[in-house]
Motif scaffolding. Sequence first.
Motif, PDB file in Angstrom:
ATOM      1  N   SER A 105      33.849 -55.096  32.379  1.00 55.68           N
ATOM      2  CA  SER A 105      32.941 -54.007  31.590  1.00 55.68           C
ATOM      3  C   SER A 105      31.942 -52.804  32.088  1.00 55.68           C
ATOM      4  N   ALA A 106      32.063 -51.906  31.282  1.00 55.51           N
ATOM      5  CA  ALA A 106      30.240 -50.885  32.428  1.00 55.51           C
ATOM      6  C   ALA A 106      29.982 -50.641  31.350  1.00 55.51           C
ATOM      7  N   THR A 107      28.610 -50.460  31.359  1.00 52.71           N
ATOM      8  CA  THR A 107      27.897 -49.975  30.345  1.00 52.71           C
ATOM      9  C   THR A 107      26.956 -48.952  30.653  1.00 52.71           C
ATOM     10  N   SER A 108      27.006 -47.476  29.971  1.00 50.35           N
ATOM     11  CA  SER A 108      26.518 -46.391  30.848  1.00 50.35           C
ATOM     12  C   SER A 108      24.338 -46.967  30.083  1.00 50.35           C
ATOM     13  N   LYS A 109      23.798 -46.496  31.572  1.00 49.25           N
ATOM     14  CA  LYS A 109      22.330 -46.497  31.532  1.00 49.25           C
ATOM     15  C   LYS A 109      21.735 -45.578  32.162  1.00 49.25           C
ATOM     16  N   TRP A 110      22.224 -44.178  31.609  1.00 43.87           N
ATOM     17  CA  TRP A 110      22.393 -42.251  31.737  1.00 43.87           C
ATOM     18  C   TRP A 110      20.885 -42.192  31.780  1.00 43.87           C
ATOM     19  N   TYR A 111      20.430 -43.168  31.240  1.00 38.78           N
ATOM     20  CA  TYR A 111      19.045 -43.307  31.200  1.00 38.78           C
ATOM     21  C   TYR A 111      17.845 -43.104  32.268  1.00 38.78           C
ATOM     22  N   LEU A 112      18.470 -44.091  33.007  1.00 40.60           N
ATOM     23  CA  LEU A 112      17.084 -44.448  34.140  1.00 40.60           C
ATOM     24  C   LEU A 112      17.829 -43.300  35.581  1.00 40.60           C
ATOM     25  N   ALA A 113      18.844 -42.919  35.185  1.00 39.30           N
ATOM     26  CA  ALA A 113      18.961 -41.790  36.128  1.00 39.30           C
ATOM     27  C   ALA A 113      18.262 -40.452  35.747  1.00 39.30           C
ATOM     28  N   ALA A 114      17.993 -40.368  34.582  1.00 40.94           N
ATOM     29  CA  ALA A 114      17.102 -39.385  34.405  1.00 40.94           C
ATOM     30  C   ALA A 114      16.095 -38.860  34.523  1.00 40.94           C
ATOM     31  N   LEU A 115      15.218 -40.311  33.818  1.00 39.99           N
ATOM     32  CA  LEU A 115      14.020 -40.267  34.282  1.00 39.99           C
ATOM     33  C   LEU A 115      13.781 -40.807  35.652  1.00 39.99           C
ATOM     34  N   ALA A 116      14.531 -41.054  36.611  1.00 39.34           N
ATOM     35  CA  ALA A 116      14.125 -40.592  38.719  1.00 39.34           C
ATOM     36  C   ALA A 116      14.673 -39.299  38.704  1.00 39.34           C
ATOM     37  N   ALA A 117      15.489 -38.881  37.667  1.00 43.14           N
ATOM     38  CA  ALA A 117      15.924 -37.376  38.293  1.00 43.14           C
ATOM     39  C   ALA A 117      14.294 -35.890  37.523  1.00 43.14           C
ATOM     40  N   PHE A 118      13.895 -36.579  36.865  1.00 49.16           N
ATOM     41  CA  PHE A 118      12.767 -35.768  36.142  1.00 49.16           C
ATOM     42  C   PHE A 118      11.790 -36.253  37.104  1.00 49.16           C
ATOM     43  N   ALA A 119      11.733 -37.545  37.527  1.00 51.61           N
ATOM     44  CA  ALA A 119      10.317 -37.806  37.719  1.00 51.61           C
ATOM     45  C   ALA A 119      10.633 -37.092  40.106  1.00 51.61           C
ATOM     46  N   GLY A 120      12.020 -36.855  40.413  1.00 52.76           N
ATOM     47  CA  GLY A 120      11.945 -36.700  41.331  1.00 52.76           C
ATOM     48  C   GLY A 120      11.613 -34.375  41.081  1.00 52.76           C
ATOM     49  N   LEU A 121      11.720 -34.401  40.015  1.00 57.20           N
ATOM     50  CA  LEU A 121      11.823 -32.368  39.306  1.00 57.20           C
ATOM     51  C   LEU A 121      10.438 -32.184  39.616  1.00 57.20           C
ATOM     52  N   LEU A 122       9.679 -33.137  38.738  1.00 58.12           N
ATOM     53  CA  LEU A 122       8.283 -32.694  38.342  1.00 58.12           C
ATOM     54  C   LEU A 122       7.491 -33.138  40.333  1.00 58.12           C
ATOM     55  N   ALA A 123       8.099 -33.503  41.038  1.00 56.89           N
ATOM     56  CA  ALA A 123       7.297 -33.751  42.020  1.00 56.89           C
ATOM     57  C   ALA A 123       7.115 -32.224  42.674  1.00 56.89           C
ATOM     58  N   LEU A 124       9.039 -32.252  42.905  1.00 54.98           N
ATOM     59  CA  LEU A 124       9.306 -31.036  43.497  1.00 54.98           C
ATOM     60  C   LEU A 124       8.217 -29.852  43.197  1.00 54.98           C
ATOM     61  N   ILE A 125       7.849 -29.734  41.394  1.00 55.21           N
ATOM     62  CA  ILE A 125       7.390 -28.603  41.060  1.00 55.21           C
ATOM     63  C   ILE A 125       6.435 -28.866  41.241  1.00 55.21           C
ATOM     64  N   SER A 126       4.973 -30.080  41.446  1.00 55.24           N
ATOM     65  CA  SER A 126       3.791 -30.438  42.280  1.00 55.24           C
ATOM     66  C   SER A 126       3.625 -29.784  43.274  1.00 55.24           C
ATOM     67  N   ILE A 127       5.098 -30.476  44.636  1.00 56.83           N
ATOM     68  CA  ILE A 127       4.648 -29.279  45.454  1.00 56.83           C
ATOM     69  C   ILE A 127       4.331 -27.648  45.844  1.00 56.83           C
ATOM     70  N   PHE A 128       4.956 -26.895  44.648  1.00 56.21           N
ATOM     71  CA  PHE A 128       4.667 -25.981  44.381  1.00 56.21           C
ATOM     72  C   PHE A 128       3.407 -25.181  43.816  1.00 56.21           C
ATOM     73  N   GLN A 129       2.459 -26.212  43.521  1.00 57.48           N
ATOM     74  CA  GLN A 129       1.859 -25.284  42.687  1.00 57.48           C
ATOM     75  C   GLN A 129       0.120 -26.176  43.270  1.00 57.48           C
ATOM     76  N   TYR A 130      -0.124 -25.450  44.604  1.00 58.84           N
ATOM     77  CA  TYR A 130      -0.667 -26.459  45.381  1.00 58.84           C
ATOM     78  C   TYR A 130      -2.119 -24.698  45.790  1.00 58.84           C
ATOM     79  N   LYS A 131      -1.817 -23.434  44.303  1.00 58.31           N
ATOM     80  CA  LYS A 131      -3.092 -23.003  44.625  1.00 58.31           C
ATOM     81  C   LYS A 131      -4.041 -22.630  43.089  1.00 58.31           C
ATOM     82  N   ASP A 132      -3.558 -24.104  42.285  1.00 56.61           N
ATOM     83  CA  ASP A 132      -4.205 -25.042  41.312  1.00 56.61           C
ATOM     84  C   ASP A 132      -3.919 -26.616  41.029  1.00 56.61           C
ATOM     85  N   ARG A 133      -4.716 -27.384  42.254  1.00 59.32           N
ATOM     86  CA  ARG A 133      -4.598 -28.361  42.259  1.00 59.32           C
ATOM     87  C   ARG A 133      -4.718 -29.068  41.669  1.00 59.32           C
TER      88      ARG A 133
END
Length: 156
Positions: free
Chosen positions: A53-81
């Motif tokens: 059997s297999a049960t989808s746990k897509w929300y784990l991937a979504a949280l991890a992807a969003f956290a990675g994306l947020l860190a990437l966005i944060s890298i380019f916010q260096y002008k506004d600490r």
Amino acid sequence: MIQRIQTVFLFLVVVCMGVTIGTGLWEQAVEGQVWQLNAFVLENLDADGEVISATSKWYLAALAAFAGLLALISIFQYKDRGRQMMLNMVNSLLMVGLVATTFLTTNGLNSELGIEVSGTYKIGFWAILVAMVCNMVANRFIRKDEALVRSVDRIR
């Protein structure tokens, strides 16, 4: 600036979230069956490795992807600490939510199966914790930069 040390730590957060998405999070062996959790699916495998059997746990991937994306966005916010620190705080909350969701998913399955042993947490789970530490260290260096800028402004 983008070449600051906090950029390295924020990039490590992105890498760790990629590891979390790409590798397994947890595994439990029970009476010839194996339960495996990754960021996308919880699978029950028999002794031959066939999926029962297999049960989808897509929300784990979504949280991890969003956290990675947020860190990437944060890298380019260096002008506004201030904004950069706020994004990192939100990212810390996301990663805590990811750890809690993973933990609740695995413990829920263990209680459903009536198993006392908690199973084995894999590299993907530990990568989340490493990312949390890197995020905190990046925030510390951002605060140091902010303090340095304020002290230089006082001298003028």
